[in-house]
Scaffold this motif. Structure first.
Motif, mmCIF file in Angstrom:
data_model
loop_
_atom_site.group_PDB
_atom_site.id
_atom_site.type_symbol
_atom_site.label_atom_id
_atom_site.label_comp_id
_atom_site.label_asym_id
_atom_site.label_seq_id
_atom_site.Cartn_x
_atom_site.Cartn_y
_atom_site.Cartn_z
ATOM 1 N N LEU A 1 -14.829 -81.589 14.412
ATOM 2 C CA LEU A 1 -13.794 -80.614 14.768
ATOM 3 C C LEU A 1 -13.706 -79.461 13.766
ATOM 4 O O LEU A 1 -13.171 -78.403 14.093
ATOM 5 N N LEU A 2 -14.231 -79.646 12.559
ATOM 6 C CA LEU A 2 -14.244 -78.568 11.555
ATOM 7 C C LEU A 2 -15.345 -77.538 11.809
ATOM 8 O O LEU A 2 -15.322 -76.462 11.219
ATOM 9 N N VAL A 3 -16.283 -77.867 12.688
ATOM 10 C CA VAL A 3 -17.408 -76.950 12.939
ATOM 11 C C VAL A 3 -16.911 -75.610 13.470
ATOM 12 O O VAL A 3 -17.269 -74.555 12.937
ATOM 13 N N LEU A 4 -16.099 -75.620 14.500
ATOM 14 C CA LEU A 4 -15.639 -74.372 15.106
ATOM 15 C C LEU A 4 -14.843 -73.504 14.130
ATOM 16 O O LEU A 4 -15.150 -72.309 13.989
ATOM 17 N N PRO A 5 -13.842 -74.038 13.418
ATOM 18 C CA PRO A 5 -13.141 -73.180 12.459
ATOM 19 C C PRO A 5 -14.063 -72.634 11.365
ATOM 20 O O PRO A 5 -13.901 -71.491 10.927
ATOM 21 N N THR A 6 -15.037 -73.420 10.945
ATOM 22 C CA THR A 6 -15.984 -72.950 9.927
ATOM 23 C C THR A 6 -16.816 -71.801 10.468
ATOM 24 O O THR A 6 -16.994 -70.769 9.798
ATOM 25 N N VAL A 7 -17.316 -71.959 11.675
ATOM 26 C CA VAL A 7 -18.121 -70.919 12.312
ATOM 27 C C VAL A 7 -17.299 -69.641 12.511
ATOM 28 O O VAL A 7 -17.770 -68.537 12.246
ATOM 29 N N LEU A 8 -16.060 -69.802 12.961
ATOM 30 C CA LEU A 8 -15.200 -68.630 13.170
ATOM 31 C C LEU A 8 -14.896 -67.923 11.852
ATOM 32 O O LEU A 8 -14.900 -66.691 11.787
ATOM 33 N N ALA A 9 -14.654 -68.696 10.800
ATOM 34 C CA ALA A 9 -14.401 -68.086 9.488
ATOM 35 C C ALA A 9 -15.630 -67.313 9.020
ATOM 36 O O ALA A 9 -15.513 -66.179 8.533
ATOM 37 N N LEU A 10 -16.807 -67.902 9.186
ATOM 38 C CA LEU A 10 -18.035 -67.201 8.806
ATOM 39 C C LEU A 10 -18.242 -65.943 9.640
ATOM 40 O O LEU A 10 -18.561 -64.877 9.104
ATOM 41 N N ALA A 11 -18.087 -66.082 10.959
ATOM 42 C CA ALA A 11 -18.309 -64.943 11.855
ATOM 43 C C ALA A 11 -17.374 -63.783 11.532
ATOM 44 O O ALA A 11 -17.740 -62.622 11.698
ATOM 45 N N ASN A 12 -16.172 -64.111 11.053
ATOM 46 C CA ASN A 12 -15.210 -63.076 10.673
ATOM 47 C C ASN A 12 -15.323 -62.689 9.200
ATOM 48 O O ASN A 12 -14.440 -62.001 8.672
ATOM 49 N N GLU A 13 -16.380 -63.180 8.569
ATOM 50 C CA GLU A 13 -16.682 -62.890 7.167
ATOM 51 C C GLU A 13 -15.537 -63.277 6.227
ATOM 52 O O GLU A 13 -15.304 -62.646 5.208
ATOM 53 N N GLN A 14 -14.870 -64.355 6.583
ATOM 54 C CA GLN A 14 -13.839 -64.950 5.724
ATOM 55 C C GLN A 14 -14.523 -66.059 4.914
ATOM 56 O O GLN A 14 -14.361 -67.243 5.157
ATOM 57 N N TYR A 15 -15.320 -65.627 3.944
ATOM 58 C CA TYR A 15 -16.217 -66.533 3.240
ATOM 59 C C TYR A 15 -15.490 -67.580 2.404
ATOM 60 O O TYR A 15 -15.946 -68.712 2.308
ATOM 61 N N VAL A 16 -14.378 -67.224 1.791
ATOM 62 C CA VAL A 16 -13.654 -68.199 0.976
ATOM 63 C C VAL A 16 -13.104 -69.316 1.868
ATOM 64 O O VAL A 16 -13.220 -70.502 1.532
ATOM 65 N N LEU A 17 -12.542 -68.954 3.013
ATOM 66 C CA LEU A 17 -12.052 -69.961 3.952
ATOM 67 C C LEU A 17 -13.215 -70.814 4.456
ATOM 68 O O LEU A 17 -13.108 -72.051 4.522
ATOM 69 N N ALA A 18 -14.318 -70.177 4.807
ATOM 70 C CA ALA A 18 -15.499 -70.921 5.273
ATOM 71 C C ALA A 18 -15.996 -71.882 4.194
ATOM 72 O O ALA A 18 -16.358 -73.024 4.490
ATOM 73 N N LEU A 19 -16.001 -71.410 2.952
ATOM 74 C CA LEU A 19 -16.428 -72.244 1.831
ATOM 75 C C LEU A 19 -15.499 -73.453 1.685
ATOM 76 O O LEU A 19 -15.957 -74.588 1.483
ATOM 77 N N LEU A 20 -14.210 -73.225 1.816
ATOM 78 C CA LEU A 20 -13.232 -74.311 1.735
ATOM 79 C C LEU A 20 -13.457 -75.328 2.859
ATOM 80 O O LEU A 20 -13.504 -76.544 2.621
ATOM 81 N N LEU A 21 -13.621 -74.844 4.087
ATOM 82 C CA LEU A 21 -13.838 -75.744 5.227
ATOM 83 C C LEU A 21 -15.149 -76.516 5.082
ATOM 84 O O LEU A 21 -15.217 -77.717 5.360
ATOM 85 N N PHE A 22 -16.200 -75.825 4.645
ATOM 86 C CA PHE A 22 -17.499 -76.448 4.440
ATOM 87 C C PHE A 22 -17.384 -77.532 3.367
ATOM 88 O O PHE A 22 -17.951 -78.626 3.499
ATOM 89 N N THR A 23 -16.635 -77.256 2.312
ATOM 90 C CA THR A 23 -16.441 -78.219 1.231
ATOM 91 C C THR A 23 -15.657 -79.434 1.716
ATOM 92 O O THR A 23 -16.013 -80.583 1.400
ATOM 93 N N VAL A 24 -14.612 -79.212 2.496
ATOM 94 C CA VAL A 24 -13.850 -80.327 3.066
ATOM 95 C C VAL A 24 -14.761 -81.183 3.945
ATOM 96 O O VAL A 24 -14.718 -82.421 3.883
ATOM 97 N N ALA A 25 -15.599 -80.531 4.738
ATOM 98 C CA ALA A 25 -16.535 -81.274 5.586
ATOM 99 C C ALA A 25 -17.496 -82.093 4.726
ATOM 100 O O ALA A 25 -17.786 -83.256 5.042
ATOM 101 N N GLY A 26 -17.977 -81.498 3.644
ATOM 102 C CA GLY A 26 -18.891 -82.217 2.756
ATOM 103 C C GLY A 26 -18.232 -83.421 2.107
ATOM 104 O O GLY A 26 -18.827 -84.502 2.014
ATOM 105 N N ILE A 27 -17.008 -83.249 1.661
ATOM 106 C CA ILE A 27 -16.273 -84.363 1.055
ATOM 107 C C ILE A 27 -16.029 -85.456 2.089
ATOM 108 O O ILE A 27 -16.187 -86.647 1.802
ATOM 109 N N SER A 28 -15.688 -85.056 3.310
ATOM 110 C CA SER A 28 -15.442 -86.055 4.353
ATOM 111 C C SER A 28 -16.724 -86.810 4.700
ATOM 112 O O SER A 28 -16.675 -87.996 5.041
#
Length: 186
Positions: free
Chosen positions: A16-43
């Motif tokens: 379920l984190l895939v879509l928000p991560t993709v949307l953050a990246l597509a909107n060039e919200q890199y810090v948010l994308a990095l945070l979501l990607f990190t949460v996914a990695g920890i999970s």
């Protein structure tokens, strides 16, 4: 729901984190994308630890966990290539390898029989290198620009491990299929 379902629930949440991560990246919200990607990695680490530590491993978990990883990585690579942060040829290689593995798994299932997903050492290293490259590119785009030479080296490492792990899967599962057919014939 039982405690044994916890790793699978964590994997579903990672999907379920895939879509928000993709949307953050597509909107060039890199810090948010990095945070979501990190949460996914920890999970990812957490669900694996829980499954192994408490013996909550399941057939569903062996499918959900790598599926969650691949969905996140492939989606991330596609968006990063679209934004011209990664070369398309690398993204094509990563996607082609995953499609090859999927086609092989489906073929094995229908032609040979049930199997257990067993990532090889090179496959695990490939996934790790893909994650590190994805995180590094997003970090470089949104937090602090990393040296281009470092990112170029990482791109080549991901390409090499992608090719080698793809060939390793073909060899390993080809041998398993051949041996299974020979056992059936005798």
């Amino acid at each position: 729901m039982t405690r044994a379902d916890i790793p699978n629930i964590i994997s579903v949440l990672r999907i379920l984190l895939v879509l928000p991560t993709v949307l953050a990246l597509a909107n060039e919200q890199y810090v948010l994308a990095l945070l979501l990607f990190t949460v996914a990695g920890i999970s990812d680490g957490l669900d694996g630890y829980i499954a192994k530590r408490f013996h909550y491993e399941s057939r569903l978990g062996t499918i959900l966990d790598p599926l969650a990883d691949k969905l996140l990585l492939v989606a991330t690579y596609i968006v990063l290539a679209w934004l011209e942060h990664l070369p398309w040829w690398l993204t094509a290689a990563v996607v082609a390898r995953d499609l090859l593995i999927l086609a092989g798994a489906v073929s094995f299932h229908f032609l040979i029989g049930e199997y257990e997903m067993e990532p090889t050492v090179i496959s695990k290293f490939n996934t790790l290198s893909q994650i590190v490259l994805g995180l590094s590119v997003v970090f470089s785009a949104g937090v602090y620009a990393l040296p281009a030479a470092l990112l170029d080296w990482m791109v080549l490492l991901v390409l090499a491990t992608t090719v080698v792990s793809g060939l390793d899967y073909i060899w390993t599962w080809g041998v398993r299929a051949y041996r299974a057919r020979m056992r059936r014939a005798s």
